[in-house]
Design a protein around this motif. Structure first.
Motif, PDB file in Angstrom:
ATOM      1  N   ARG A  60      44.298  81.556  -5.428  1.00 38.67           N
ATOM      2  CA  ARG A  60      42.708  82.340  -6.550  1.00 38.67           C
ATOM      3  C   ARG A  60      41.038  81.364  -5.813  1.00 38.67           C
ATOM      4  N   ALA A  61      41.261  80.773  -5.323  1.00 38.91           N
ATOM      5  CA  ALA A  61      39.496  80.637  -4.911  1.00 38.91           C
ATOM      6  C   ALA A  61      39.689  81.389  -3.901  1.00 38.91           C
ATOM      7  N   LYS A  62      40.789  82.121  -3.344  1.00 40.27           N
ATOM      8  CA  LYS A  62      40.339  82.513  -1.901  1.00 40.27           C
ATOM      9  C   LYS A  62      40.286  84.378  -2.381  1.00 40.27           C
ATOM     10  N   GLY A  63      40.358  84.795  -3.756  1.00 40.58           N
ATOM     11  CA  GLY A  63      40.333  85.478  -4.344  1.00 40.58           C
ATOM     12  C   GLY A  63      41.604  86.983  -4.440  1.00 40.58           C
ATOM     13  N   GLU A  64      42.736  85.915  -4.561  1.00 41.25           N
ATOM     14  CA  GLU A  64      43.525  86.550  -4.880  1.00 41.25           C
ATOM     15  C   GLU A  64      43.805  87.136  -6.376  1.00 41.25           C
ATOM     16  N   THR A  65      44.346  88.107  -7.037  1.00 41.38           N
ATOM     17  CA  THR A  65      44.607  87.958  -8.021  1.00 41.38           C
ATOM     18  C   THR A  65      45.397  87.900  -8.892  1.00 41.38           C
ATOM     19  N   GLU A  66      45.932  87.259 -10.603  1.00 40.26           N
ATOM     20  CA  GLU A  66      46.923  86.800 -10.902  1.00 40.26           C
ATOM     21  C   GLU A  66      48.011  87.991 -10.923  1.00 40.26           C
ATOM     22  N   GLN A  67      47.908  89.177 -10.930  1.00 40.72           N
ATOM     23  CA  GLN A  67      48.587  90.112 -11.296  1.00 40.72           C
ATOM     24  C   GLN A  67      49.772  90.245  -9.702  1.00 40.72           C
ATOM     25  N   ARG A  68      49.132  89.488  -8.383  1.00 39.86           N
ATOM     26  CA  ARG A  68      49.951  89.884  -7.249  1.00 39.86           C
ATOM     27  C   ARG A  68      50.397  88.838  -7.264  1.00 39.86           C
ATOM     28  N   LEU A  69      49.679  87.356  -7.700  1.00 41.51           N
ATOM     29  CA  LEU A  69      50.696  86.301  -8.011  1.00 41.51           C
ATOM     30  C   LEU A  69      52.111  86.251  -8.148  1.00 41.51           C
ATOM     31  N   TYR A  70      51.807  87.028 -10.024  1.00 44.00           N
ATOM     32  CA  TYR A  70      52.835  87.091 -10.597  1.00 44.00           C
ATOM     33  C   TYR A  70      53.744  87.873 -10.470  1.00 44.00           C
ATOM     34  N   GLY A  71      53.542  88.829  -9.617  1.00 43.77           N
ATOM     35  CA  GLY A  71      54.219  89.759  -8.622  1.00 43.77           C
ATOM     36  C   GLY A  71      55.196  89.694  -7.870  1.00 43.77           C
ATOM     37  N   LEU A  72      54.714  88.570  -6.989  1.00 46.54           N
ATOM     38  CA  LEU A  72      55.469  88.100  -5.979  1.00 46.54           C
ATOM     39  C   LEU A  72      56.640  87.626  -5.675  1.00 46.54           C
ATOM     40  N   SER A  73      57.284  87.319  -6.231  1.00 47.38           N
ATOM     41  CA  SER A  73      58.838  87.697  -6.298  1.00 47.38           C
ATOM     42  C   SER A  73      59.800  88.727  -6.069  1.00 47.38           C
ATOM     43  N   ALA A  74      58.562  89.647  -6.614  1.00 49.86           N
ATOM     44  CA  ALA A  74      59.796  90.820  -7.125  1.00 49.86           C
ATOM     45  C   ALA A  74      58.562  92.071  -6.542  1.00 49.86           C
ATOM     46  N   TRP A  75      58.332  91.585  -4.828  1.00 52.02           N
ATOM     47  CA  TRP A  75      57.275  92.035  -3.536  1.00 52.02           C
ATOM     48  C   TRP A  75      57.799  93.204  -3.696  1.00 52.02           C
ATOM     49  N   ARG A  76      59.066  93.882  -3.425  1.00 47.43           N
ATOM     50  CA  ARG A  76      59.577  94.748  -2.840  1.00 47.43           C
ATOM     51  C   ARG A  76      59.474  96.059  -3.674  1.00 47.43           C
ATOM     52  N   GLU A  77      59.806  95.527  -5.066  1.00 49.64           N
ATOM     53  CA  GLU A  77      58.997  96.336  -5.902  1.00 49.64           C
ATOM     54  C   GLU A  77      57.790  96.998  -6.328  1.00 49.64           C
ATOM     55  N   ALA A  78      57.274  95.738  -6.140  1.00 49.05           N
ATOM     56  CA  ALA A  78      55.672  95.625  -6.539  1.00 49.05           C
ATOM     57  C   ALA A  78      54.689  96.501  -5.379  1.00 49.05           C
ATOM     58  N   PRO A  79      53.906  97.832  -6.434  1.00 47.58           N
ATOM     59  CA  PRO A  79      53.503  98.403  -6.006  1.00 47.58           C
ATOM     60  C   PRO A  79      51.675  98.429  -4.886  1.00 47.58           C
ATOM     61  N   TYR A  80      51.676  96.689  -5.131  1.00 49.13           N
ATOM     62  CA  TYR A  80      50.273  96.349  -4.544  1.00 49.13           C
ATOM     63  C   TYR A  80      49.693  95.358  -3.736  1.00 49.13           C
ATOM     64  N   PHE A  81      51.354  95.643  -2.185  1.00 50.03           N
ATOM     65  CA  PHE A  81      51.101  94.572  -1.139  1.00 50.03           C
ATOM     66  C   PHE A  81      51.134  95.329  -0.457  1.00 50.03           C
ATOM     67  N   THR A  82      50.149  95.495   0.312  1.00 52.50           N
ATOM     68  CA  THR A  82      50.566  96.124   2.054  1.00 52.50           C
ATOM     69  C   THR A  82      51.924  95.657   2.709  1.00 52.50           C
ATOM     70  N   GLU A  83      51.949  96.889   4.055  1.00 55.83           N
ATOM     71  CA  GLU A  83      53.013  97.108   4.851  1.00 55.83           C
ATOM     72  C   GLU A  83      52.863  95.417   5.854  1.00 55.83           C
ATOM     73  N   LYS A  84      51.721  94.899   6.135  1.00 53.26           N
ATOM     74  CA  LYS A  84      51.418  93.999   6.393  1.00 53.26           C
ATOM     75  C   LYS A  84      52.242  92.973   5.435  1.00 53.26           C
ATOM     76  N   GLU A  85      51.691  92.264   4.273  1.00 56.33           N
ATOM     77  CA  GLU A  85      51.622  91.451   3.917  1.00 56.33           C
ATOM     78  C   GLU A  85      53.071  91.555   3.625  1.00 56.33           C
ATOM     79  N   ARG A  86      54.198  93.270   3.325  1.00 52.51           N
ATOM     80  CA  ARG A  86      55.462  92.965   3.038  1.00 52.51           C
ATOM     81  C   ARG A  86      56.103  93.065   4.377  1.00 52.51           C
ATOM     82  N   ALA A  87      55.593  92.190   5.692  1.00 50.38           N
ATOM     83  CA  ALA A  87      56.227  92.450   6.943  1.00 50.38           C
ATOM     84  C   ALA A  87      56.053  90.845   6.663  1.00 50.38           C
TER      85      ALA A  87
END
Length: 150
Positions: A60-87
């Motif tokens: 969060r201090a580096k600018g990450e959003t709460e939405q992306r943190l909350y959705g990280l456990s479901a990153w495969r379905e979440a639309p807001y991660f890049t291909e690099k992040e997914r890899a």
């Protein structure tokens, strides 16, 4: 819970080795914001409350959003991660579960340079070590302050 060793007091010499790896990774070509997400994801898998607290605050201090943190456990379905992040997340899961595949390697190798892949792998193995230490010797969960360890 039974009182356990305070590893950060009694194990300072041992901890210096891990802090050294952390200092190296801060200079890595892999973005620090991505590393925070990877640390958070691995800590979710391992169930490390101390590291989840730490890395959610640092992300969060580096600018990450709460939405992306909350959705990280479901990153495969979440639309807001890049291909690099997914890899990176897929590679982190494979390494953490000790189920590395050729397909997983090919996916991450397509997104990262050789040096980045080495550093990403080192980051993943290191957070797995930190998770296990903090699970074995839990302490002060919830008290971490951003930047506390440099």
């Amino acid at each position: 819970m039974e009182q356990r060793i305070n590893i950060h007091v009694k194990g300072q010499e041992a901890m210096k080795t891990l802090f050294g790896i952390g200092a190296y990774l801060k200079k890595s070509p892999v973005e620090l914001a991505l590393l925070e997400l990877v640390y958070f994801r691995v800590s979710q898998i391992n169930g490390c409350a101390y590291c989840l607290d730490m890395h959610s605050k640092d992300a969060r201090a580096k600018g990450e959003t709460e939405q992306r943190l909350y959705g990280l456990s479901a990153w495969r379905e979440a639309p807001y991660f890049t291909e690099k992040e997914r890899a990176a997340f897929a590679w982190a899961e494979e390494l953490t579960k000790c189920e590395v595949t050729d397909a997983g390697y090919a996916e991450v190798a397509a997104q990262f340079s050789e040096q980045e892949l080495i550093d990403l792998t080192l980051a993943i193995t290191t957070i797995n070590t930190w998770n296990r230490i903090n699970i074995a010797f839990p302490h002060a969960i919830g008290t971490y302050k951003v930047g506390q360890f440099g």
